[in-house]
Design an enzyme around this catalytic site. Sequence first.
Site, PDB file in Angstrom:
ATOM      1  N   GLY A 275      13.849  -0.742  -8.112  1.00 53.28           N
ATOM      2  CA  GLY A 275      14.424  -1.082  -6.811  1.00 53.28           C
ATOM      3  C   GLY A 275      14.326  -2.583  -6.568  1.00 53.28           C
TER       4      GLY A 275
ATOM      5  N   GLY B 201      12.762  -5.958  -4.615  1.00 58.53           N
ATOM      6  CA  GLY B 201      11.619  -6.441  -3.848  1.00 58.53           C
ATOM      7  C   GLY B 201      10.385  -6.778  -4.651  1.00 58.53           C
TER       8      GLY B 201
ATOM      9  N   ILE C 100       7.424  -5.326  -5.019  1.00 58.81           N
ATOM     10  CA  ILE C 100       6.677  -4.356  -5.829  1.00 58.81           C
ATOM     11  C   ILE C 100       7.347  -4.136  -7.195  1.00 58.81           C
ATOM     12  CG2 ILE C 100       5.900  -1.942  -5.964  1.00 58.81           C
ATOM     13  CD1 ILE C 100       5.156  -2.234  -2.986  1.00 58.81           C
TER      14      ILE C 100
ATOM     15  N   GLU D 221      20.142   1.034 -10.806  1.00 60.95           N
ATOM     16  CA  GLU D 221      21.154   0.729  -9.798  1.00 60.95           C
ATOM     17  C   GLU D 221      21.451  -0.775  -9.832  1.00 60.95           C
ATOM     18  OE1 GLU D 221      20.329   2.717  -6.228  1.00 60.95           O
ATOM     19  OE2 GLU D 221      20.577   0.902  -5.043  1.00 60.95           O
TER      20      GLU D 221
ATOM     21  N   GLY E 136      19.887   4.204  -3.682  1.00 64.44           N
ATOM     22  CA  GLY E 136      19.900   5.128  -4.817  1.00 64.44           C
ATOM     23  C   GLY E 136      18.574   5.818  -5.039  1.00 64.44           C
TER      24      GLY E 136
HETATM   25  N1  COA Z   1       5.002   1.483  10.299  1.00 63.59           N
HETATM   26  C1  COA Z   1       5.249   0.315  10.913  1.00 63.59           C
HETATM   27  N2  COA Z   1       5.696  -0.791  10.278  1.00 63.59           N
HETATM   28  C2  COA Z   1       5.896  -0.670   8.952  1.00 63.59           C
HETATM   29  C3  COA Z   1       5.653   0.518   8.247  1.00 63.59           C
HETATM   30  C4  COA Z   1       5.179   1.623   8.965  1.00 63.59           C
HETATM   31  N3  COA Z   1       4.921   2.781   8.363  1.00 63.59           N
HETATM   32  N4  COA Z   1       5.930   0.323   6.949  1.00 63.59           N
HETATM   33  C5  COA Z   1       6.328  -0.934   6.827  1.00 63.59           C
HETATM   34  N5  COA Z   1       6.307  -1.549   8.031  1.00 63.59           N
HETATM   35  C6  COA Z   1       6.654  -2.943   8.308  1.00 63.59           C
HETATM   36  C7  COA Z   1       5.910  -3.872   7.365  1.00 63.59           C
HETATM   37  O1  COA Z   1       4.636  -4.243   7.889  1.00 63.59           O
HETATM   38  C8  COA Z   1       6.851  -5.037   7.265  1.00 63.59           C
HETATM   39  O2  COA Z   1       6.741  -5.844   8.421  1.00 63.59           O
HETATM   40  P1  COA Z   1       6.278  -7.384   8.292  1.00 63.59           P
HETATM   41  O3  COA Z   1       7.315  -7.989   7.390  1.00 63.59           O
HETATM   42  O4  COA Z   1       6.328  -7.850   9.711  1.00 63.59           O
HETATM   43  O5  COA Z   1       4.915  -7.308   7.693  1.00 63.59           O
HETATM   44  C9  COA Z   1       8.229  -4.393   7.342  1.00 63.59           C
HETATM   45  O6  COA Z   1       8.027  -3.130   7.978  1.00 63.59           O
HETATM   46  C10 COA Z   1       8.853  -4.176   5.993  1.00 63.59           C
HETATM   47  O7  COA Z   1       8.018  -3.387   5.169  1.00 63.59           O
HETATM   48  P2  COA Z   1       7.913  -3.618   3.595  1.00 63.59           P
HETATM   49  O8  COA Z   1       7.179  -2.492   3.019  1.00 63.59           O
HETATM   50  O9  COA Z   1       7.423  -5.009   3.336  1.00 63.59           O
HETATM   51  O10 COA Z   1       9.431  -3.560   3.208  1.00 63.59           O
HETATM   52  P3  COA Z   1      10.125  -3.915   1.840  1.00 63.59           P
HETATM   53  O11 COA Z   1      10.949  -5.108   2.055  1.00 63.59           O
HETATM   54  O12 COA Z   1       9.167  -3.910   0.694  1.00 63.59           O
HETATM   55  O13 COA Z   1      11.118  -2.681   1.672  1.00 63.59           O
HETATM   56  C11 COA Z   1      11.757  -0.385   1.769  1.00 63.59           C
HETATM   57  C12 COA Z   1      10.610  -1.372   1.562  1.00 63.59           C
HETATM   58  C13 COA Z   1      11.207   1.007   1.619  1.00 63.59           C
HETATM   59  C14 COA Z   1      12.368  -0.553   3.146  1.00 63.59           C
HETATM   60  C15 COA Z   1      12.865  -0.671   0.689  1.00 63.59           C
HETATM   61  O14 COA Z   1      12.308  -0.513  -0.585  1.00 63.59           O
HETATM   62  C16 COA Z   1      14.041   0.249   0.842  1.00 63.59           C
HETATM   63  O15 COA Z   1      14.957  -0.039   1.583  1.00 63.59           O
HETATM   64  N6  COA Z   1      14.037   1.424   0.139  1.00 63.59           N
HETATM   65  C17 COA Z   1      15.082   2.430   0.287  1.00 63.59           C
HETATM   66  C18 COA Z   1      16.233   2.228  -0.652  1.00 63.59           C
HETATM   67  C19 COA Z   1      15.845   2.376  -2.098  1.00 63.59           C
HETATM   68  O16 COA Z   1      14.792   2.849  -2.451  1.00 63.59           O
HETATM   69  N7  COA Z   1      16.727   1.967  -2.956  1.00 63.59           N
HETATM   70  C20 COA Z   1      16.471   2.084  -4.363  1.00 63.59           C
HETATM   71  C21 COA Z   1      17.164   1.229  -5.269  1.00 63.59           C
HETATM   72  S1  COA Z   1      17.447  -0.460  -4.827  1.00 63.59           S
END
Ligand code: COA
Length: 432
Positions: free
Chosen positions: A215, A217, A219, A238, A336
């Site tokens: 994905g 980002g 991680i 993807e 995806g």
């Molecule tokens: N409750 C409250 N706030 C939360 C939270 C929760 N459970 N989980 C995360 N947050 C906050 C974080 O603290 C962060 O805020 P900050 O930037 O102010 O610290 C913000 O939300 C973003 O969280 P983060 O985990 O850093 O997001 P990310 O940029 O790593 O994205 C997903 C994580 C899950 C949103 C992203 O991977 C995604 O869109 N996944 C779905 C689509 C996918 O999997 N596609 C696959 C192929 S590309």
Amino acid sequence: METWRDTYREKRVSAQEALRRVKSGDRVVLGHACGEPPTLVNALVDRAPELFGVEVIHMVAMGPAKYAQPGMEQHFRHNGFFVGASTRKAVEEGRGGLIPCFFSEIPRMFSDRILPVDVLLMQVTPPDAEGFCSFGVSADYTLAAARSARTVIAQMNSLLPRTGGARIHLDDLTWIVEQDEPVIELAPPKIGELERRIGENVAALIPDGATLQLGIGAIPDAVLLFLEGKKDLGIHSEMFSDGVVHLAEAGVVTNRRKTLNPGKFIATFLMGTRKLYDFVHQNPDVELHPADYTNDPYIIGQHDNMVSINSALQVDLMGQVNAEMIGSRQFSGIGGQVDFVRGASRSRGGKSIIAMPSTAAKGTISRICRELDRGSAVSTSRNDVHFVVTEFGPADLRGKTLEQRAEALIAISHPDFRSELREQLQQAAGVP
Ligand code: COA
């Protein structure tokens, strides 16, 4: 006879002239992510005063999304398959909407005319000797939209990398706007100690010869840092970004042991810096294909040792994954994730991995929770989930009962929240 050279000349117009074809009430689809055509989108937005009720459909909007800004409500309505930084507020404030849909099924939204396309705005490379243009950095839904659109307007940009795989002939373009412009870039994410620990735990689950989906980002990029000692990894993803280029140059990613498309990097879109775009340009080993191929779980599942790596916002103690919403606020989209979770689950030796920090909001919220937040959606169901990984290790949920899952998930939650999670679990079970 190469007739396309004559029609090419006739189809060349300015952006302003091309965008005059958009009418009030039209549905306009934009090329995806870094493949968005900035010149064409700007020319569309410039026409705002004379257009009303134009629906703008997009997935990951990497541009400024001016059509979704306050004041544009009467002129444009943004509806997306994903919510990103430039469209999140618009969706929250009602100037835009989300269309829930697996990425693998988006091409059919257009080709089956569930969402008939009036105008497609996209980018292409200049044509090759036979008149075929490359989609550059995004094939995903663009080919399907081009085949079904009433009008196809292409920004022809010689700075776009020429990638193999899906391509489109000049005969299939209605209007061509020649405009070179830097391709939108995505800067590499900052990888901290936390991401490194998660990356190391995920990398430990990846065998030599595995085919990977990564994905976007910090991680997924942190995982790549710990793959240097592995052999013959492959990419069927993807998307991929700069981190994969480094592993390819280091000889770790060879694609040699891939069951399908051996020797090839397969993706549906690309997001990264110029380093990535230079790597893929005219690289015979890189192919972009539409998302109904790359993300089809039945295609993905044909790869032996397929490993999918995606992230999440929350996982409850049954293993339900929320990757899209913070409470009732739409934060992103499904993309995806489920396509690849299901594909990896069908694969011989496959693993799907959901990797996330154990906490959010500076350590104040546990992402492993008794129940998902009120109002949020299940992205990956408890029936589909396999591995969940945090900085405290992996939890293998497949084949485990609900009680065993809860224990395995609490074991990888942050120690500050473990007793609270146990108490919540006991209360739910009626234990005094
Ligand atoms: N409750 C409250 N706030 C939360 C939270 C929760 N459970 N989980 C995360 N947050 C906050 C974080 O603290 C962060 O805020 P900050 O930037 O102010 O610290 C913000 O939300 C973003 O969280 P983060 O985990 O850093 O997001 P990310 O940029 O790593 O994205 C997903 C994580 C899950 C949103 C992203 O991977 C995604 O869109 N996944 C779905 C689509 C996918 O999997 N596609 C696959 C192929 S590309």
